[in-house]
Design an enzyme around this catalytic site. Structure first.
Site, short mmCIF file in Angstrom:
data_model
loop_
_atom_site.label_atom_id
_atom_site.label_comp_id
_atom_site.label_asym_id
_atom_site.label_seq_id
_atom_site.Cartn_x
_atom_site.Cartn_y
_atom_site.Cartn_z
N ASP A 82 0.75 -1.16 -0.11
CA ASP A 82 0.00 0.03 -0.02
C ASP A 82 0.83 1.29 -0.04
OD1 ASP A 82 -2.37 -1.48 0.20
OD2 ASP A 82 -2.48 -1.41 2.21
N ARG A 129 -3.82 -4.89 -12.05
CA ARG A 129 -2.85 -5.83 -12.04
C ARG A 129 -3.40 -7.28 -12.30
NH1 ARG A 129 -0.79 -9.35 -8.73
NH2 ARG A 129 -1.89 -8.48 -7.01
N ARG A 130 -4.43 -7.61 -11.43
CA ARG A 130 -4.78 -9.11 -11.52
C ARG A 130 -5.59 -9.08 -12.79
NH1 ARG A 130 -6.05 -8.36 -5.07
NH2 ARG A 130 -4.16 -9.39 -4.45
N ARG A 147 -14.42 -4.10 -3.71
CA ARG A 147 -13.59 -3.43 -2.65
C ARG A 147 -14.12 -3.83 -1.16
NH1 ARG A 147 -12.20 1.73 -3.12
NH2 ARG A 147 -11.35 1.02 -1.11
N ARG A 153 -15.21 -9.12 1.39
CA ARG A 153 -15.13 -9.57 -0.07
C ARG A 153 -15.62 -11.02 -0.09
NH1 ARG A 153 -9.44 -7.17 -2.54
NH2 ARG A 153 -9.78 -5.07 -1.46
N CYS A 240 0.15 1.93 -7.28
CA CYS A 240 -0.62 0.50 -6.77
C CYS A 240 -1.82 0.19 -8.00
CB CYS A 240 -1.48 0.55 -5.46
SG CYS A 240 -0.57 1.15 -4.19
#
Length: 303
Positions: A82, A129-130, A147, A153, A240
C-alpha cells in the site's frame, strides 16, 4: 520507558499486523509499554469506487503518515504494497518484517479451479494488475469490481453471481482462512504486487531511538527482495493502480527479480528478469529491460 504509540488502519487485517508487531516488541522489551492507535484512511472510507479511479498516492497511508509527522505516533505499521515508492519528506521505512507468502490465491465459490471455470465465469477483483494477467490467461472471463476488507469480499462472493475472487495469500493466511483457498496462483500466471506479503514499519527519520528499538524485527532477505521490487516500480513511475507485477526472491545471496507490465485488456503482457547483489541495481535493470520491450508505451496508454 514512555508508552510507544503504534499507528495502524482499523481493518481486521491491519489490526492483526499491528498486534503482531506489538507482540514482537513486547517479547523483545518486556519492560516496555506499547499501545495501538487505529485510524481510518481515505482508502477505507471510499468503498464504492474502484481504487484506480481515486488515485493512489497514500490512499491507505496518508493519515498515518500525518500522525507520525505531528508526533501523535511513534511508528506506523503498513502493508508494504500500500506504500508509495516515494515517501513524504522526513519519513522512512525502518523495518521490513519477514515476508509471508507473496503470491495471490484464488477462492472459488464451488471449489472449481481457475482453469476449470466455464467460459464467461465472473471473477471479483478491483486490481488492474490481477485483471490484466487473468485476461491474458483467459480472455473469456468476466470481472466484477470488489472493494472492502477481506470479510466483506468473502461475503460478497457468497451473496453475488461471482464464481470466485482473487486475494493476496498473506492476508488470507494471517486471518486463518487457509481452508478457503482453492489454489495458490503460480508466478507464471500471476505476478504479485510490489511488496506483497511484507509488513513495513514507517517512522520519522530523526527518530533513531525508534529505529534502534525496531531493529530486531527487520528481516534482511525480505528487505533486499522488496527494495528491488520497489526500485523497479519507482523507475517505471508506477503506483498501486497500474498493471505492474514484481516478485523478488533471495537465493544463495543473489536477488532474483521478475517483473511484468500488461495492457488493461491483457492482450499485451511483457516480462523481464535479472539477478544480482544490489536491490536498486537489480530493480533498475529489470525496469530497463521492460522499457526496452515497450513498457512505457503500455503505461502511457493507461495513464
Amino acid at each position: 520507558m514512555k508508552t510507544i504509540r503504534i499507528g495502524t488502519r482499523d481493518s481486521q487485517l491491519a489490526m492483526w499486523q499491528a498486534e503482531w508487531v506489538k507482540s514482537k516488541l513486547e517479547m523483545f522489551y518486556p519492560e516496555g509499554k506499547f499501545e495501538l492507535v487505529s485510524m481510518k484512511t481515505k482508502g477505507d472510507k471510499i468503498l464504492d469506487v474502484p481504487l484506480s479511479k481515486i488515485g493512489d498516492k497514500g490512499l491507505f497511508t496518508k493519515e498515518l503518515e500525518q500522525g507520525l509527522l505531528d508526533d501523535e505516533l511513534d511508528m506506523a505499521v503498513h502493508s508494504l504494497k500500500d506504500m508509495p515508492t516515494v515517501l513524504p519528506k522526513g519519513l522512512m521505512i525502518s523495518t521490513f518484517c519477514e515476508r509471508e507468502e507473496p503470491r495471490d490465491v484464488f477462492l472459488s465459490k464451488t471449489g472449481v479451479l481457475l482453469e476449470e471455470l466455464p467460459s464467461g465465469a465472473i471473477i471479483g477483483t478491483s486490481s488492474l494488475r490481477r485483471k490484466a494477467q487473468l485476461k491474458h490467461y483467459r480472455p473469456d472471463l468476466k470481472f466484477m469490481d470488489l472493494r472492502g476488507n477481506l470479510q466483506t469480499r468473502w461475503k460478497k462472493l457468497q451473496e453475488s453471481e461471482m464464481d470466485g475472487i482473487v486475494l493476496a495469500a498473506a492476508g488470507v493466511k494471517r486471518l486463518g482462512w487457509e481452508k478457503r483457498i482453492t489454489q495458490i496462483l503460480p508466478e507464471d500466471l500471476m505476478l504479485s504486487a510490489v511488496g506483497q506479503g511484507s509488513v513495513a514499519i514507517e517512522i520519522v527519520e530523526r527518530r533513531s531511538d525508534i529505529q534502534k528499538l525496531l531493529s530486531p524485527l527487520n528481516d534482511i532477505a525480505t528487505e533486499q527482495a522488496v527494495r528491488a521490487e520497489r526500485a523497479l516500480m519507482r523507475k517505471l513511475e508506477g503506483g498501486c493502480q497500474v498493471p505492474i507485477g514484481a516478485l523478488a526472491r533471495v537465493i544463495n545471496g543473489q536477488i532474483i527479480l521478475r517483473g511484468m507490465v500488461a495492457s488493461l485488456d491483457g492482450t499485451r503482457l511483457i516480462k523481464a528478469e535479472a539477478q544480482g547483489l544490489d536491490p536498486e541495481t537489480v530493480g533498475n535493470e529489470v525496469a530497463n529491460r521492460l522499457i526496452a520491450l515497450g513498457a512505457n508505451d503500455i503505461l502511457a496508454e493507461i495513464r
